[in-house]
Motif scaffolding. Structure first.
Motif, PDB file in Angstrom:
ATOM      1  N   CYS A 150       0.814  -1.222   0.000  1.00 34.92           N
ATOM      2  CA  CYS A 150       0.000   0.000   0.000  1.00 34.92           C
ATOM      3  C   CYS A 150       0.844   1.267   0.000  1.00 34.92           C
ATOM      4  N   GLY A 151       2.158   1.143   0.222  1.00 37.35           N
ATOM      5  CA  GLY A 151       3.060   2.291   0.132  1.00 37.35           C
ATOM      6  C   GLY A 151       3.719   2.411  -1.226  1.00 37.35           C
ATOM      7  N   GLY A 152       3.404   1.495  -2.151  1.00 38.58           N
ATOM      8  CA  GLY A 152       3.944   1.560  -3.503  1.00 38.58           C
ATOM      9  C   GLY A 152       5.246   0.805  -3.708  1.00 38.58           C
ATOM     10  N   THR A 153       5.677   0.028  -2.731  1.00 43.83           N
ATOM     11  CA  THR A 153       6.922  -0.724  -2.851  1.00 43.83           C
ATOM     12  C   THR A 153       6.667  -2.078  -3.498  1.00 43.83           C
ATOM     13  N   LEU A 154       7.432  -2.394  -4.534  1.00 46.39           N
ATOM     14  CA  LEU A 154       7.350  -3.699  -5.178  1.00 46.39           C
ATOM     15  C   LEU A 154       8.001  -4.730  -4.267  1.00 46.39           C
ATOM     16  N   ARG A 155       7.316  -5.828  -4.037  1.00 43.73           N
ATOM     17  CA  ARG A 155       7.825  -6.877  -3.141  1.00 43.73           C
ATOM     18  C   ARG A 155       7.680  -8.246  -3.797  1.00 43.73           C
ATOM     19  N   THR A 156       8.506  -9.168  -3.346  1.00 46.99           N
ATOM     20  CA  THR A 156       8.441 -10.560  -3.786  1.00 46.99           C
ATOM     21  C   THR A 156       8.491 -11.451  -2.558  1.00 46.99           C
ATOM     22  N   GLU A 157       7.652 -12.458  -2.565  1.00 43.73           N
ATOM     23  CA  GLU A 157       7.628 -13.448  -1.495  1.00 43.73           C
ATOM     24  C   GLU A 157       7.740 -14.824  -2.147  1.00 43.73           C
ATOM     25  N   LYS A 158       8.627 -15.657  -1.658  1.00 44.57           N
ATOM     26  CA  LYS A 158       8.757 -17.031  -2.160  1.00 44.57           C
ATOM     27  C   LYS A 158       8.617 -17.990  -0.992  1.00 44.57           C
ATOM     28  N   VAL A 159       7.809 -19.015  -1.188  1.00 44.92           N
ATOM     29  CA  VAL A 159       7.633 -20.057  -0.182  1.00 44.92           C
ATOM     30  C   VAL A 159       7.526 -21.409  -0.859  1.00 44.92           C
ATOM     31  N   VAL A 160       7.870 -22.435  -0.104  1.00 44.24           N
ATOM     32  CA  VAL A 160       7.561 -23.799  -0.501  1.00 44.24           C
ATOM     33  C   VAL A 160       6.211 -24.101   0.136  1.00 44.24           C
ATOM     34  N   ASN A 161       5.318 -24.687  -0.629  1.00 42.56           N
ATOM     35  CA  ASN A 161       3.963 -24.916  -0.170  1.00 42.56           C
ATOM     36  C   ASN A 161       3.665 -26.404  -0.121  1.00 42.56           C
ATOM     37  N   PHE A 162       3.151 -26.864   1.004  1.00 44.10           N
ATOM     38  CA  PHE A 162       2.637 -28.232   1.138  1.00 44.10           C
ATOM     39  C   PHE A 162       1.120 -28.127   1.183  1.00 44.10           C
ATOM     40  N   GLN A 163       0.436 -28.949   0.405  1.00 45.85           N
ATOM     41  CA  GLN A 163      -1.016 -29.001   0.497  1.00 45.85           C
ATOM     42  C   GLN A 163      -1.396 -30.317   1.161  1.00 45.85           C
ATOM     43  N   LEU A 164      -2.117 -30.227   2.273  1.00 39.95           N
ATOM     44  CA  LEU A 164      -2.590 -31.413   2.986  1.00 39.95           C
ATOM     45  C   LEU A 164      -4.035 -31.670   2.606  1.00 39.95           C
ATOM     46  N   TRP A 165      -4.368 -32.929   2.417  1.00 39.15           N
ATOM     47  CA  TRP A 165      -5.717 -33.312   2.043  1.00 39.15           C
ATOM     48  C   TRP A 165      -6.156 -34.488   2.888  1.00 39.15           C
ATOM     49  N   ASP A 166      -7.346 -34.385   3.418  1.00 37.55           N
ATOM     50  CA  ASP A 166      -7.944 -35.429   4.245  1.00 37.55           C
ATOM     51  C   ASP A 166      -8.950 -36.172   3.381  1.00 37.55           C
ATOM     52  N   ALA A 167      -8.641 -37.420   3.079  1.00 36.81           N
ATOM     53  CA  ALA A 167      -9.514 -38.215   2.208  1.00 36.81           C
ATOM     54  C   ALA A 167     -10.166 -39.332   3.019  1.00 36.81           C
ATOM     55  N   ASP A 168     -10.980 -40.116   2.356  1.00 39.77           N
ATOM     56  CA  ASP A 168     -11.599 -41.270   3.008  1.00 39.77           C
ATOM     57  C   ASP A 168     -10.707 -42.504   2.914  1.00 39.77           C
ATOM     58  N   ASP A 169      -9.435 -42.296   2.699  1.00 38.92           N
ATOM     59  CA  ASP A 169      -8.442 -43.370   2.587  1.00 38.92           C
ATOM     60  C   ASP A 169      -7.861 -43.612   3.986  1.00 38.92           C
ATOM     61  N   TYR A 170      -8.618 -44.303   4.838  1.00 38.25           N
ATOM     62  CA  TYR A 170      -8.268 -44.413   6.249  1.00 38.25           C
ATOM     63  C   TYR A 170      -7.052 -45.291   6.520  1.00 38.25           C
ATOM     64  N   GLU A 171      -6.623 -46.064   5.561  1.00 40.04           N
ATOM     65  CA  GLU A 171      -5.444 -46.923   5.747  1.00 40.04           C
ATOM     66  C   GLU A 171      -4.141 -46.227   5.367  1.00 40.04           C
ATOM     67  N   HIS A 172      -4.250 -45.029   4.807  1.00 42.78           N
ATOM     68  CA  HIS A 172      -3.072 -44.294   4.344  1.00 42.78           C
ATOM     69  C   HIS A 172      -2.332 -43.667   5.527  1.00 42.78           C
ATOM     70  N   ARG A 173      -1.031 -43.832   5.583  1.00 41.16           N
ATOM     71  CA  ARG A 173      -0.186 -43.175   6.587  1.00 41.16           C
ATOM     72  C   ARG A 173       1.095 -42.748   5.893  1.00 41.16           C
ATOM     73  N   LEU A 174       1.338 -41.444   5.854  1.00 40.12           N
ATOM     74  CA  LEU A 174       2.546 -40.917   5.232  1.00 40.12           C
ATOM     75  C   LEU A 174       3.707 -41.068   6.217  1.00 40.12           C
TER      76      LEU A 174
END
Length: 151
Positions: free
Chosen positions: A45-69
């Motif tokens: 909001c002050g007019g400064t150009l910025r860059t943000e970089k992150v590694v993203n993990f997406q977690l998903w809860d499924a009906d696969d109850y036998e799955h264990r990472l």
């Protein structure tokens, strides 16, 4: 939490477990459906150009109850993602997890759990916007009583 910290912790863990700050746990049969490299370019909001970089993990809860990472499998996914996506910097990790809507969280570790920490918005140009600096003991979204920031 930086990606390097996660890679260091995983070999020491017997399971991969996530919980939210409020104590709710992510079901143990979750999947990591994506590992991404996200770059956000924006103008504050002050007019400064910025860059943000992150590694993203997406977690998903499924009906696969036998799955264990397992920790080794997640480490393998991370290593593959680094190679395929060209992740060479030690970047912060952000987690996407859906409850009522998709939430974005910072990541921390407490004991044998990864903790999804709530994110908050903030003004990055406080000095240009005339917003007083926060005082000790106040959060990013609070005002000092009697100040003009809340009016």
């Amino acid at each position: 939490m930086l990606l390097s910290a996660i890679k260091t912790l995983l070999p020491q863990l017997s399971t991969v477990a996530f919980r939210l700050e409020n104590g709710d746990t992510v079901p143990e049969h979750f999947h990591v459906t994506e590992v991404g490299l996200i770059e956000k370019r924006f103008i504050d909001c002050g007019g400064t150009l910025r860059t943000e970089k992150v590694v993203n993990f997406q977690l998903w809860d499924a009906d696969d109850y036998e799955h264990r990472l397992k920790p080794g499998k997640l480490l393998h996914i991370i290593t593959l993602s680094e190679a395929q996506l060209g992740i060479s910097d030690d970047l912060p990790v952000e987690v996407e997890y859906q409850q009522a809507t998709i939430g974005r969280y910072d990541l921390a570790c407490e004991g044998d759990h990864f903790v999804l920490r709530n994110k908050a918005t903030a003004c990055l140009a406080r000095d240009r916007c005339g917003i007083p600096a926060p005082t000790a003991g106040t959060g990013p979204n609070s005002c000092t009583p009697g100040s003009s920031c809340c009016s």
